[in-house]
Design an enzyme around this catalytic site. Structure first.
Site, mmCIF file in Angstrom:
data_model
loop_
_atom_site.group_PDB
_atom_site.id
_atom_site.type_symbol
_atom_site.label_atom_id
_atom_site.label_comp_id
_atom_site.label_asym_id
_atom_site.label_seq_id
_atom_site.Cartn_x
_atom_site.Cartn_y
_atom_site.Cartn_z
ATOM 1 C CG HIS A 195 -0.315 0.022 2.427
ATOM 2 N ND1 HIS A 195 0.437 -1.100 3.212
ATOM 3 C CD2 HIS A 195 -0.314 1.086 3.463
ATOM 4 C CE1 HIS A 195 0.843 -0.710 4.374
ATOM 5 N NE2 HIS A 195 0.402 0.477 4.663
ATOM 6 C CG HIS A 202 0.060 4.266 4.904
ATOM 7 N ND1 HIS A 202 -0.723 3.713 5.739
ATOM 8 C CD2 HIS A 202 -0.630 5.515 4.628
ATOM 9 C CE1 HIS A 202 -1.907 3.989 5.905
ATOM 10 N NE2 HIS A 202 -1.956 5.337 5.301
ATOM 11 C CG ASP A 205 4.840 2.617 7.244
ATOM 12 O OD1 ASP A 205 4.209 2.772 6.363
ATOM 13 O OD2 ASP A 205 4.584 1.943 8.235
ATOM 14 C CG HIS A 206 4.212 -0.370 4.249
ATOM 15 N ND1 HIS A 206 4.365 -1.857 4.389
ATOM 16 C CD2 HIS A 206 3.955 0.373 5.204
ATOM 17 C CE1 HIS A 206 3.909 -1.755 5.734
ATOM 18 N NE2 HIS A 206 3.388 -0.640 5.998
#
Length: 687
Positions: A321, A323, A325-326
């Site tokens: 996804h 976000h 931190d990804h």
């Protein structure tokens, strides 16, 4: 005078003096007001200090925030806390000082926590493969019945006044002998007191003590043709002890070469076939390589810290996804890969939710990053939100978790994604941007748009499934997760392999018939062994001398392929349950949890509710899902910053308790469950 009385009198004196000093009409007191105000200040400090000397844990974090940094520092000095070397210089922020006081005072925690945990420890020992599942009633009463050292065992090694924390630390020292050795060598183990904060090692990868001594690693093979590497295991932002989300799957076997002659260029994306799931043969390079799942911020730095991942070997990247931190590390990782990759190598295949293609194109073009390797992006289209997520009343594209709809409550997943729902969202605006691909910046073609299937036999709860990739020997599918933005989890499934040929039976017969086989036109008679191995079930082969060899007699049973499930952020993974059933490896997030004695002014139910509201899971939730799908091994990741990932006894004691919660919910033993750490490498053996 008792302590409580002292505090009470000091507060009465404080308020009395305040009242006198605040009386403007009492002119008789006017000359004395400056002196009175000084006494008030002194009294206030005395009151605060006396209150601090009571029980900081009982006082609570909220109460501690009322004191000044100076008062808190004086409290630390007066209490004679054991401050590790270098720690005093780091205690500058008020929040850090408060956390330190609570941590030191936590040694007074009630020992009942450990008594409960010892019960689960005994069950784990009795059932090394899988613990018997406990009733739901027990699960709800106490989620942290972990495999902690029992009181009887602990009393043999610890002083009579050992605290619950001491008992947990002793379990860590028992599990990791090098840590105890280091403490002794440093002269720290004096009077049988355990200085758990100072006790740490700094090895990375295979030099990490957990790599050799964690129960899961002790029972793992030394190597395999498939393994999983945890590059980053934190959530939100990278820290000193954990990088953010990044997991690597290394496929190291010799891949099937039957598709080597497949077309290397994609079909033209004209109006006739645009937006369809086109033939994927051009995508599959079918070579050994490393597949990356999520690329959080700072991933390129993490990869350079370990020799387990070679940037030039990365062939596929999967994003769960959007976000940060990804995904924030994707442009940087591509730049790193471009420095160590042949220009004529196959393009890097990138998969992720719709909008990823244009986002990456903008990032690379804006930064003028011509060093990136050839790549193409395949977008996963129309990812629906779980039915328990609703937009706020302003309908501004932000979704909120509805507790009253937990688990969907019978409602079906939608049949469309968010494109067009919010005209201002990136997913809606990205297709409107006029920025064409440019091969000078790495993008060689537009890739595929992968649309969902709602009639797949593995569909669950009305949710769709995406057929992401099929390389013959490996297939990749995706299913939606319950999160605050469109999110998917991936399932990598290896094709089952034919059983091994019993050469001890067949080879003597083949050698006896070599001359006859040559006369029959077989230039290399021993190739008959491969022919026999590929016989269909129930088939047979007759040699020239009349000997009949039956497939069932000389070929072992088919070896079932391995299945790896990597979930994205989620408060509920039910949509992927059908695909994930019987997983050999389940990677599941465990962002936050409740730890008795550590977390104040809250409880297990509150922490679980907060995790769901933010679209995340607890270790107990991860363990429950592992039990639901019958996972053989569970690996937890995506930890909050409050759970450090270093090798200190303090940090590992918290992770031990987190593992215990997941063990209690999943029924898995400590050999089959681990809270992952950065640079952990776990071989996945063939079945």
């Amino acid at each position: 005078m008792s302590f409580i009385t002292s505090v009470g009198l000091s507060q009465i004196l404080c308020f009395t003096l305040l009242y006198i000093s605040a009386a403007p009409r009492c002119t008789a007191f006017a000359p004395a007001i400056p002196r009175i105000e000084g006494i008030v200040r002194t009294s206030r400090v005395l009151s605060h200090s006396l209150l601090l000397y009571s029980n900081p844990v009982a006082t609570g974090k909220e109460e501690l925030t009322k004191y000044t940094i100076k008062e808190l520092r004086e409290h630390i000095e007066n209490q004679e806390f054991s401050i590790p070397r270098g720690m005093s210089t780091k205690l500058k922020r008020k929040a850090d000082i408060i956390d330190f006081i609570l941590l030191q005072s936590d040694s007074k925690t009630d020992s009942s926590d450990i008594e409960d945990e010892s019960q689960s420890h005994q069950k784990a020992r009795a059932h090394p493969q899988r613990m018997a599942s406990l009733p739901n009633a027990v699960v709800n009463q106490h989620p942290e019945q972990t495999n902690i050292l029992s009181q009887t065992q602990a009393s043999e090694k610890l002083p009579n006044k050992a605290t619950p924390k001491d008992i947990i630390i002793e379990k860590i020292l028992e599990r990791y002998p090098p840590l105890r050795t280091q403490i002794k060598l440093a002269g720290k183990l004096e009077d049988q007191q355990i200085p758990y904060i100072q006790a740490r090692l700094d090895g990375v990868g295979e030099n990490d003590i957990r790599h050799a001594h964690h129960p899961m690693m002790r029972n793992a093979p030394s190597s395999s043709d498939m393994d999983i590497v945890f590059v980053g295991t934190a959530s939100c932002t990278p820290g000193f002890t954990r990088g953010v989300s990044c997991t690597a799957l290394r496929l190291q076997w010799r891949r099937d070469n039957s598709r080597d002659n497949a077309q290397t260029k994609p079909p033209q994306m004209d109006n006739k076939n645009k937006g369809k799931n086109l033939d994927t043969t051009y995508v599959s390079s079918n070579t050994p390589g490393t597949w990356i799942f999520d690329v959080g911020e700072c991933t390129q730095l993490q990869i350079q810290k370990t020799g387990s991942i070679k940037p030039g070997k990365i062939s596929k990247i999967f994003i769960t996804h959007a976000h940060g931190d990804h995904s924030f590390g994707l442009p940087g990782l591509l730049c790193l890969m471009g420095q160590d990759r042949d220009r004529d190598a196959p393009p890097v295949e990138i998969y992720g939710p719709e909008g990823l293609r244009m986002w990456l194109r903008v990032a690379i073009r804006y930064s003028v990053s011509r060093i990136v390797p050839p790549y193409r992006v395949h977008e996963i289209m129309d990812i629906p939100m779980a039915p328990e997520w609703d937009q706020g009343r302003w309908k501004n594209g932000r979704y909120f978790y509805q507790l009253q709809k937990e688990g969907g409550r019978g409602e079906q997943w939608g049949r469309k994604g968010l494109a067009g729902e919010d005209p201002g969202s990136w997913i809606s605006r990205a297709p409107m941007l006029n920025l064409e691909l440019n091969s000078q910046f790495g993008e060689v073609d537009v890739g595929r748009d992968i649309y969902p299937s709602y009639d797949h036999p593995k569909c669950e709860d009305g949710a769709p499934i995406w057929e992401i990739e099929d390389e013959g020997d490996v297939k990749v599918h995706a299913a939606p997760m319950s999160h605050g933005v469109p999110c998917v989890g991936y399932v990598v499934e290896e094709k089952s392999k034919p059983g091994r040929l019993r050469n001890d039976i067949v080879e003597p017969i083949a050698k006896k018939n070599m001359a006859a086989l040559k006369e029959a036109g077989m230039r290399h008679p021993m190739k008959v062994l491969a022919l026999i191995k590929t016989l269909p079930e129930g088939g047979s082969y007759t040699f020239p001398d009349g000997v009949v060899v039956h497939q069932s007699d000389v070929v072992e049973k088919t070896r079932e392929g391995r299945k790896i499930v990597i979930c994205g952020d989620s408060a509920d993974c039910r949509a992927i349950a059908g695909l994930a059933e019987g997983a050999d490896i389940l990677v599941h997030e465990a962002t936050n949890t409740y730890l008795k004695g550590i977390d104040k002014d809250t409880n297990f139910q509150v922490v679980t509710r907060e995790a769901k509201i933010h679209g995340h899971s607890t270790p107990h939730m991860a363990g429950t899902f592992a039990q639901q799908i019958g996972a053989r091994r569970l690996l937890l990741n995506h930890f909050s910053a409050r759970y450090k990932g270093d090798q200190s006894a303090e940090s590992m004691s918290l992770m031990l308790r987190i593992e215990g919660q997941a063990m209690q919910a999943s029924g898995l033993s400590e050999e089959n469950l681990a809270a992952a750490w950065d640079f952990m490498v776990l071989p996945i053996p063939q079945k």
